[in-house]
Design a protein around this motif. Structure first.
Motif, mmCIF file in Angstrom:
data_model
loop_
_atom_site.group_PDB
_atom_site.id
_atom_site.type_symbol
_atom_site.label_atom_id
_atom_site.label_comp_id
_atom_site.label_asym_id
_atom_site.label_seq_id
_atom_site.Cartn_x
_atom_site.Cartn_y
_atom_site.Cartn_z
ATOM 1 N N GLY A 118 -0.892 6.563 15.404
ATOM 2 C CA GLY A 118 -0.631 5.642 14.299
ATOM 3 C C GLY A 118 -1.854 5.240 13.505
ATOM 4 O O GLY A 118 -1.890 4.143 12.935
ATOM 5 N N ARG A 119 -2.833 6.137 13.438
ATOM 6 C CA ARG A 119 -4.088 5.762 12.773
ATOM 7 C C ARG A 119 -3.860 5.345 11.317
ATOM 8 O O ARG A 119 -4.380 4.324 10.874
ATOM 9 N N LEU A 120 -3.071 6.137 10.596
ATOM 10 C CA LEU A 120 -2.838 5.826 9.180
ATOM 11 C C LEU A 120 -2.097 4.489 9.037
ATOM 12 O O LEU A 120 -2.466 3.645 8.220
ATOM 13 N N ALA A 121 -1.055 4.317 9.844
ATOM 14 C CA ALA A 121 -0.271 3.077 9.756
ATOM 15 C C ALA A 121 -1.150 1.864 10.056
ATOM 16 O O ALA A 121 -1.102 0.846 9.337
ATOM 17 N N LYS A 122 -1.977 1.968 11.082
ATOM 18 C CA LYS A 122 -2.844 0.840 11.452
ATOM 19 C C LYS A 122 -3.860 0.556 10.346
ATOM 20 O O LYS A 122 -4.119 -0.610 10.009
ATOM 21 N N GLU A 123 -4.406 1.630 9.788
ATOM 22 C CA GLU A 123 -5.427 1.460 8.746
ATOM 23 C C GLU A 123 -4.836 0.759 7.515
ATOM 24 O O GLU A 123 -5.429 -0.172 6.963
ATOM 25 N N VAL A 124 -3.650 1.206 7.125
ATOM 26 C CA VAL A 124 -3.003 0.627 5.938
ATOM 27 C C VAL A 124 -2.614 -0.834 6.192
ATOM 28 O O VAL A 124 -2.813 -1.700 5.334
ATOM 29 N N LEU A 125 -2.077 -1.114 7.377
ATOM 30 C CA LEU A 125 -1.696 -2.498 7.683
ATOM 31 C C LEU A 125 -2.931 -3.393 7.769
ATOM 32 O O LEU A 125 -2.923 -4.525 7.272
ATOM 33 N N ASP A 126 -4.004 -2.875 8.380
ATOM 34 C CA ASP A 126 -5.262 -3.645 8.445
ATOM 35 C C ASP A 126 -5.712 -4.039 7.034
ATOM 36 O O ASP A 126 -6.116 -5.181 6.789
ATOM 37 N N ARG A 127 -5.642 -3.059 6.115
ATOM 38 C CA ARG A 127 -6.061 -3.345 4.731
ATOM 39 C C ARG A 127 -5.181 -4.418 4.100
ATOM 40 O O ARG A 127 -5.659 -5.283 3.378
ATOM 41 N N SER A 128 -3.883 -4.328 4.368
ATOM 42 C CA SER A 128 -2.961 -5.324 3.810
ATOM 43 C C SER A 128 -3.274 -6.721 4.315
ATOM 44 O O SER A 128 -3.294 -7.688 3.554
ATOM 45 N N PHE A 129 -3.505 -6.843 5.626
ATOM 46 C CA PHE A 129 -3.780 -8.169 6.197
ATOM 47 C C PHE A 129 -5.107 -8.725 5.663
ATOM 48 O O PHE A 129 -5.222 -9.917 5.389
ATOM 49 N N THR A 130 -6.094 -7.831 5.508
ATOM 50 C CA THR A 130 -7.382 -8.274 4.965
ATOM 51 C C THR A 130 -7.201 -8.730 3.519
ATOM 52 O O THR A 130 -7.769 -9.743 3.095
ATOM 53 N N GLU A 131 -6.394 -7.984 2.757
ATOM 54 C CA GLU A 131 -6.157 -8.352 1.351
ATOM 55 C C GLU A 131 -5.409 -9.683 1.244
ATOM 56 O O GLU A 131 -5.751 -10.541 0.426
ATOM 57 N N ILE A 132 -4.397 -9.857 2.108
ATOM 58 C CA ILE A 132 -3.632 -11.122 2.096
ATOM 59 C C ILE A 132 -4.576 -12.297 2.383
ATOM 60 O O ILE A 132 -4.526 -13.337 1.706
ATOM 61 N N LEU A 168 1.582 -14.404 -5.566
ATOM 62 C CA LEU A 168 0.507 -13.450 -5.853
ATOM 63 C C LEU A 168 0.765 -12.153 -5.070
ATOM 64 O O LEU A 168 1.032 -12.187 -3.866
ATOM 65 N N CYS A 169 0.687 -11.022 -5.796
ATOM 66 C CA CYS A 169 1.002 -9.728 -5.168
ATOM 67 C C CYS A 169 -0.174 -8.774 -5.305
ATOM 68 O O CYS A 169 -0.702 -8.596 -6.405
ATOM 69 N N GLY A 170 -0.566 -8.140 -4.211
ATOM 70 C CA GLY A 170 -1.606 -7.115 -4.232
ATOM 71 C C GLY A 170 -0.955 -5.745 -4.339
ATOM 72 O O GLY A 170 -0.096 -5.399 -3.532
ATOM 73 N N LEU A 171 -1.369 -4.990 -5.359
ATOM 74 C CA LEU A 171 -0.726 -3.695 -5.636
ATOM 75 C C LEU A 171 -1.772 -2.622 -5.878
ATOM 76 O O LEU A 171 -2.911 -2.932 -6.255
ATOM 77 N N PRO A 172 -1.377 -1.341 -5.735
ATOM 78 C CA PRO A 172 -2.296 -0.275 -6.144
ATOM 79 C C PRO A 172 -2.491 -0.341 -7.658
ATOM 80 O O PRO A 172 -1.601 -0.768 -8.382
ATOM 81 N N LEU A 173 -3.672 0.061 -8.097
ATOM 82 C CA LEU A 173 -3.989 0.021 -9.538
ATOM 83 C C LEU A 173 -2.993 0.844 -10.343
ATOM 84 O O LEU A 173 -2.659 1.940 -9.963
ATOM 85 N N TYR A 200 0.851 -1.192 0.000
ATOM 86 C CA TYR A 200 0.000 0.000 0.000
ATOM 87 C C TYR A 200 0.882 1.235 0.000
ATOM 88 O O TYR A 200 1.895 1.281 0.703
ATOM 89 N N ARG A 201 0.508 2.218 -0.809
ATOM 90 C CA ARG A 201 1.253 3.475 -0.870
ATOM 91 C C ARG A 201 0.359 4.606 -0.383
ATOM 92 O O ARG A 201 -0.854 4.582 -0.597
ATOM 93 N N PHE A 202 0.967 5.574 0.278
ATOM 94 C CA PHE A 202 0.222 6.769 0.669
ATOM 95 C C PHE A 202 0.681 7.900 -0.249
ATOM 96 O O PHE A 202 1.883 8.022 -0.511
#
Lengths: 196, 316
Positions: free
Chosen positions: B236-250, B311-316, B214-216
């Motif tokens: 750390g709201r942004l960091a937590k939000e981005v990591l949460d999204r990554s774990f959900t995507e994985i 398999l890699c999840g990336l920004p569009l 994930y990129r900001f």
């Protein structure tokens, strides 16, 4: 020329053979030592503060009580880290104030918790991190808590036990100095409230 | 005579090393040969239901979020010891700066439990997308190579889904990358284990490596220290939000990937003619960029498949 090429090839073979290895876990042993909060040069000697301080046993809040992590292909562990911190903290505090035997006797009570303790590497650099949280009580009342992060980063020359032990020791020292500085300020505050 | 003898000895050593060199060349060819086969071990079609009931084990390699650097590589331009030493010095300086800048982010994440987030996400994803039910997910600190195998062996009567997780800040602090190695280990021979092995892991019926990046949208030229302030602000709201999204995507990628069949005859994964291609860093291996193809896209994300199946999840 052939010999030179051959030796290079041999080096690669040796490097490859080591690269795949992850040997047994190495135990690091840090010697608890007293540290002192840094004072300005030519400053007057710091007087002993007339405050009774109680240090509770360090709680270990880590996921694993032994693992220190991995540096390169080597894994490291350590036993009794909370006890090291407690011993070093007590030894350091004893230089500046009186240690109370019981929480009730302590005007300033410290409840330390070990949050993180690990070694790692980023490319050729080794890093050691120690994170301790301390909850305070001033004169029997809760006075908040604070997280202290001690760290050390430097070039990883040999990935040796001695290098990693020293890095961890310096991270401990860094953490303790921060705690001492804060405890010192709090003790001075308590001492000043007792002045007539 | 003595000189001649030494020369002949040196020649003989040279000859020995030369033979070793030839052996190494063969070894390298074998390695290269190995690289031409998929890293992914697909779950046999129709065998997914046999995994239930399963338990999960999440192995944490780190106690806190890691850092990474863009490596100086002057040596590649000209070679030589001096340039190699300069590279080492530059890399050390970059690593020290990254570790220093990461402190505030780590402080803000001190109570964040990434493995718990991943465990919950995996349970949810497997329950909603597959018929695999995870009864329990344990989180362990990986102490050495035997940590995960021991956990699998300790549960002989149930399938075990093992996740080996790392997460780090990207070198510019502009994003995060989570890498998870997932494997499934059958109980009592059901589903039948693959003939392939991966490292020290016990017999497995599924294996793959996933990454989520994930990129900001920081302004160009934002320094790591400035980016760190943004990541760590508001506890750390942004960091937590981005990591949460990554774990959900994985977790979603793992659930999806359990249904993807292997290419015929152990071939590499090839892009369909219409598929877009992206250069990606292969997860879980050395820093190598490969041409992967877009296999799935949704909203602002794409999932790209590497030639060896990762398999890699990336920004569009």
């Amino acid at each position: 020329m052939r010999l030179e090429t051959g030796i290079s090839v041999a080096c690669v073979v040796v490097a490859l053979s080591f690269a795949g290895c992850a040997g047994p876990t190495t135990e690091l042993k840090v010697q608890p030592r007293a540290v002192a909060a840094p004072v300005a040069p030519h400053a007057a000697p710091v007087p002993i503060l007339p405050v009774q301080v109680y240090v509770a046993a360090v709680q270990d809040l880590r996921l694993d009580a032994e693992s220190l992590g991995q540096v390169g292909n080597r894994t490291f562990a350590a036993h009794s880290v909370p006890q090291w911190i407690e011993a070093a903290l007590r030894a350091s505090l004893r230089q500046r104030m009186t240690l109370a035997e019981t929480p009730a006797a302590g005007e300033l009570v410290l409840q330390p918790s070990l949050r993180k303790c690990y070694v790692s590497n980023v490319d050729v650099t080794k890093a050691a991190v120690v994170v301790v949280e301390v909850a305070f009580q001033h004169l029997g009342k809760p006075a908040g808590s604070r997280v202290y992060r001690g760290r050390h980063t430097s070039m990883n020359w040999w990935n040796s036990d001695a290098e990693l032990t020293q890095a961890l020791q310096l991270a401990f020292d860094d953490c303790l100095v921060q705690i001492l500085r804060d405890v010192d300020a709090r003790a001075q505050l308590i001492a000043s409230t007792r002045q007539p | 005579m003595q000189d001649g003898s030494m020369l002949s000895q040196l020649a003989s050593v040279g000859g020995w090393v030369s033979k070793q060199g030839a052996a190494l060349a063969v070894l390298c060819a074998l390695f290269a040969g190995g690289c031409a086969s998929p890293n992914r071990v697909a779950l046999p079609v129709g065998k997914k239901a046999e995994l239930s009931p399963a338990v999960g084990v999440i192995g944490m390699r780190q106690q806190e979020i890691g850092t990474s650097i863009n490596r100086s590589n002057l040596t590649a331009a000209g070679g030589g010891l001096i340039l190699a030493l300069i590279d080492a010095g530059v890399n050390n300086s970059r690593a020290k700066r990254a570790e220093g800048a990461a402190s505030s982010i780590r402080d803000s994440l001190i109570d964040y439990r990434p493995a718990d987030v991943l465990a919950q996400a995996l349970k949810t994803a497997l329950a909603s997308q597959t018929s695999v039910t995870l009864e329990d997910v344990q989180v362990v600190q990986i102490k050495d190579v035997s940590t995960l195998p021991e956990r699998v062996k300790a549960t002989p009567n149930k399938s075990v889904v093992v996740l080996d997780m790392t997460y780090e800040l990207q070198p510019d602090f502009g994003g995060t990358r989570v890498v998870v190695t997932a494997s499934a280990h059958p109980a009592n021979g059901k589903p039948a284990p693959s003939s392939e092995t991966r490292g020290k892991l016990p017999p497995l019926c599924y294996f793959n490596v996933f990454s989520s990046t994930y990129r900001f949208p920081f302004a160009a030229g934002t320094k790591p220290e400035e980016a760190a302030k943004v990541w760590s602000s508001t506890e750390g709201r942004l960091a937590k939000e981005v990591l949460d999204r990554s774990f959900t995507e994985i977790a979603a990628m793992i659930a999806y990937d359990l249904d993807v069949a292997a290419p015929a005859e152990n071939a590499l994964y090839k892009a369909p003619n219409t598929a877009q291609k992206r250069a990606v860093e292969v997860p879980g291996g050395p820093t190598v960029l490969v041409q992967a193809f877009v296999e799935k896209s949704a909203e602002d994300r794409v999932w790209v498949r590497c030639p060896r199946g990762e398999l890699c999840g990336l920004p569009l």
